[in-house]
Scaffold this active site. Sequence first.
Site, mmCIF file in Angstrom:
data_model
loop_
_atom_site.group_PDB
_atom_site.id
_atom_site.type_symbol
_atom_site.label_atom_id
_atom_site.label_comp_id
_atom_site.label_asym_id
_atom_site.label_seq_id
_atom_site.Cartn_x
_atom_site.Cartn_y
_atom_site.Cartn_z
ATOM 1 N N ARG A 1 -0.078 14.287 13.009
ATOM 2 C CA ARG A 1 0.267 14.120 11.591
ATOM 3 C C ARG A 1 0.281 15.430 10.802
ATOM 4 N NH1 ARG A 1 -1.940 8.611 9.092
ATOM 5 N NH2 ARG A 1 0.095 8.682 8.118
ATOM 6 N N ARG B 1 -8.798 -0.455 3.673
ATOM 7 C CA ARG B 1 -7.870 0.588 3.177
ATOM 8 C C ARG B 1 -6.502 -0.002 2.868
ATOM 9 N NH1 ARG B 1 -6.315 4.791 6.946
ATOM 10 N NH2 ARG B 1 -4.782 4.994 5.299
ATOM 11 N N VAL C 1 7.523 6.673 16.713
ATOM 12 C CA VAL C 1 7.222 7.305 15.422
ATOM 13 C C VAL C 1 5.942 8.153 15.499
ATOM 14 C CG1 VAL C 1 6.811 6.907 12.953
ATOM 15 C CG2 VAL C 1 8.417 5.452 14.203
ATOM 16 N N LYS D 1 0.844 -1.209 0.000
ATOM 17 C CA LYS D 1 0.000 0.000 0.000
ATOM 18 C C LYS D 1 0.872 1.249 0.000
ATOM 19 C CE LYS D 1 -1.811 1.594 4.111
ATOM 20 N NZ LYS D 1 -1.423 2.992 4.302
ATOM 21 N N ASN D 2 1.945 1.215 0.827
ATOM 22 C CA ASN D 2 2.730 2.435 0.996
ATOM 23 C C ASN D 2 3.758 2.655 -0.112
ATOM 24 O OD1 ASN D 2 1.166 2.914 3.181
ATOM 25 N ND2 ASN D 2 2.673 2.301 4.705
ATOM 26 N N ARG E 1 -3.882 10.356 2.906
ATOM 27 C CA ARG E 1 -2.799 11.345 3.026
ATOM 28 C C ARG E 1 -2.034 11.502 1.707
ATOM 29 N NH1 ARG E 1 -2.014 13.200 7.604
ATOM 30 N NH2 ARG E 1 0.105 13.925 7.243
ATOM 31 N N ASP F 1 4.223 0.195 12.074
ATOM 32 C CA ASP F 1 3.027 -0.523 11.585
ATOM 33 C C ASP F 1 3.027 -2.004 11.986
ATOM 34 O OD1 ASP F 1 1.915 1.693 9.917
ATOM 35 O OD2 ASP F 1 3.874 1.472 8.996
ATOM 36 N N CYS G 1 -5.019 7.513 8.988
ATOM 37 C CA CYS G 1 -5.344 7.043 10.339
ATOM 38 C C CYS G 1 -5.086 8.136 11.372
ATOM 39 C CB CYS G 1 -4.499 5.818 10.670
ATOM 40 S SG CYS G 1 -4.986 4.397 9.695
HETATM 41 C C1 EPZ Z 1 3.949 6.651 6.162
HETATM 42 O O1 EPZ Z 1 3.223 7.723 6.739
HETATM 43 C C2 EPZ Z 1 2.982 5.501 6.053
HETATM 44 N N1 EPZ Z 1 1.833 5.928 5.288
HETATM 45 C C3 EPZ Z 1 2.556 5.058 7.450
HETATM 46 O O2 EPZ Z 1 1.730 3.927 7.315
HETATM 47 C C4 EPZ Z 1 3.798 4.660 8.236
HETATM 48 O O3 EPZ Z 1 3.420 4.309 9.549
HETATM 49 C C5 EPZ Z 1 4.775 5.843 8.277
HETATM 50 O O4 EPZ Z 1 5.079 6.272 6.924
HETATM 51 C C6 EPZ Z 1 6.078 5.504 8.980
HETATM 52 O O5 EPZ Z 1 6.707 4.431 8.328
HETATM 53 C C7 EPZ Z 1 1.907 5.929 3.970
HETATM 54 O O6 EPZ Z 1 2.930 5.606 3.376
HETATM 55 C C8 EPZ Z 1 0.677 6.329 3.240
HETATM 56 P P1 EPZ Z 1 6.002 10.046 8.233
HETATM 57 P P2 EPZ Z 1 3.780 9.209 6.666
HETATM 58 O O7 EPZ Z 1 5.945 11.307 7.465
HETATM 59 O O8 EPZ Z 1 4.588 9.366 5.437
HETATM 60 C C9 EPZ Z 1 5.975 13.427 11.642
HETATM 61 C C10 EPZ Z 1 -0.164 2.591 7.710
HETATM 62 O O9 EPZ Z 1 -0.850 2.110 8.653
HETATM 63 N N2 EPZ Z 1 5.820 14.436 10.580
HETATM 64 O O10 EPZ Z 1 7.207 9.198 8.129
HETATM 65 O O11 EPZ Z 1 2.632 10.125 6.880
HETATM 66 C C11 EPZ Z 1 4.713 12.576 11.821
HETATM 67 O O12 EPZ Z 1 3.734 13.236 12.566
HETATM 68 C C12 EPZ Z 1 0.374 3.986 7.809
HETATM 69 O O13 EPZ Z 1 0.080 1.988 6.658
HETATM 70 C C13 EPZ Z 1 5.820 15.774 10.901
HETATM 71 O O14 EPZ Z 1 5.971 16.142 12.080
HETATM 72 O O15 EPZ Z 1 4.712 9.171 7.944
HETATM 73 C C14 EPZ Z 1 5.263 11.328 12.461
HETATM 74 O O16 EPZ Z 1 5.381 11.535 13.838
HETATM 75 C C15 EPZ Z 1 0.059 4.719 9.048
HETATM 76 N N3 EPZ Z 1 5.644 16.698 9.894
HETATM 77 C C16 EPZ Z 1 6.645 11.206 11.840
HETATM 78 O O17 EPZ Z 1 6.972 12.490 11.300
HETATM 79 C C17 EPZ Z 1 5.483 16.332 8.593
HETATM 80 O O18 EPZ Z 1 5.303 17.205 7.729
HETATM 81 C C18 EPZ Z 1 6.763 10.170 10.752
HETATM 82 O O19 EPZ Z 1 5.755 10.406 9.764
HETATM 83 C C19 EPZ Z 1 5.489 14.951 8.267
HETATM 84 C C20 EPZ Z 1 5.675 14.019 9.283
#
Ligand code: EPZ
Length: 456
Positions: free
Chosen positions: A143, A436, A350, A40-41, A114, A328, A138
């Site tokens: 986020r 999803r 995370v 998915k990701n 997202r 995850d 989610c």
């Molecule tokens: C991706 O989310 C995945 N989603 C998530 O999978 C996964 O858990 C996550 O990466 C970590 O591996 C998709 O790929 C669609 P991040 P993403 O930006 O890209 C903070 C699932 O269940 N952050 O790496 O949104 C954020 O709040 C999902 O499949 C900021 O502060 O994750 C988090 O604490 C859930 N500002 C951390 O960074 C920003 O602008 C990591 O988020 C962006 C992120």
Amino acid sequence: MSTLTQDAARAGASVGLDGDRITFRGGRPLKGRIEVRGAKNLVTKAMVAALLGEEPSLLRQVPDISDVRVVSGLLELHGVKIERDTETGDLHLDPSNVERAHMAEINAHAGSSRIPILFCGPLLHRLGEAFIPDLGGCRIGDRPIDFHLEVLRNFGADIQKLSEGIRMHAPNGLTGAKVELPYPSVGATEQVLLTAVRAKGRTELRNAAIEPEIMDLINILQKMGAIISVDADRVIRIEGVDRLTGYSHRALFDRNEAASWASAALVTKGDIFVGGARQGEMLTFLNVFRKAGGAFEIEDDGIRFFHPGGELKPVVIETDVHPGFMTDWQQPLVVALTQAHGTSIVHETVYEQRFGFTDALVEMGADIELHRECLGGQYCRFGQQNFLHSAIISGPTKLHGANIEVPDLRGGFSHLIAALAAEGTSTVSNVGIISRGYENFIQKLEQLGADFTVEG
Ligand code: EPZ
């Protein structure tokens, strides 16, 4: 071959929509073989990448999940022609006629995913402007999208926040930049990649995320003609090019889905062969699975996960960015840890609020305490804040049936397997969220011998 919209209607009928309920009669081990397809990701981002090409792209092994349908809908609104082969999961994406979409139509997708934030770079390159609706995904923390917006500003985008969403312009095109992320965010790294490949000049990204899904996106972009190098210490360098072609690519398997079924095998004392799973991308998971008392056998076409008998053992886990233990993976594994003999600790570093799903497990008889302190070996960003981001799981505890509601994707899957392991009957509602990210999960549960009834 059929259009994705027709597929979506069919899948909606069979997979279940938000609001559906399943009644489980627990206690049967899950046994059998299931297949996982593309991650998915990765696939959702690969679909966005197709927007950058001047020719059609072919993405193989695309799962039929609702996140794919949301991204397809948004691409179609922007003039991308999409066809899907339901048997093989081949997705043909033709971006020859990319066009502006109406704000109201884009907004119909507000709150559903997202991924729309990743349309920014490609749309700015193709159209000079982009409009992004309010994001979904989610609810597992705040986020924010501050890293994404900062990245886009660095490339020269002009950003306007409106009440309905975010509008961007780049009348003079986008230019490569030096970017350092405050945290190795997956999404922000993808934002840089999808923007830099067609920007003028060079981009240097420091503190990049290096998850396997990101590496596979880089493979795809390279096939399209991009020049990207991944250096030591989380540094990615990109030389912008004038044009990109289409691509043909078999998507990386969904290691999150594979890890979920592995935990399902452990908690139900079962034996599941996950076709399509590979060792390399699951190394960290496999180590923890083994330490917890699970067994696995690696084959060329997948991995067999099983409970070898005997007692499960407690483990201490800290979730982290790759190559650490993925956030995850923790939710389904926590269900198995309720059956381990001793005290396990999970420190979530995370997302600040990813233990909401444990309330239902406690209701089912699990002994799980949440703490604000960092209970792993290291302090994390959430240590000084008021977030319940560490869990102490004491086991073994008998799980009994309950009526529970799915809060989010991974938490939802963990509820399903808790219900399957529990004594008695459980009703799990709002299961539509699970579609999803888990293709045909109801059919897969049937294949594995689960005892349940789907209610409308
Ligand atoms: C991706 O989310 C995945 N989603 C998530 O999978 C996964 O858990 C996550 O990466 C970590 O591996 C998709 O790929 C669609 P991040 P993403 O930006 O890209 C903070 C699932 O269940 N952050 O790496 O949104 C954020 O709040 C999902 O499949 C900021 O502060 O994750 C988090 O604490 C859930 N500002 C951390 O960074 C920003 O602008 C990591 O988020 C962006 C992120």
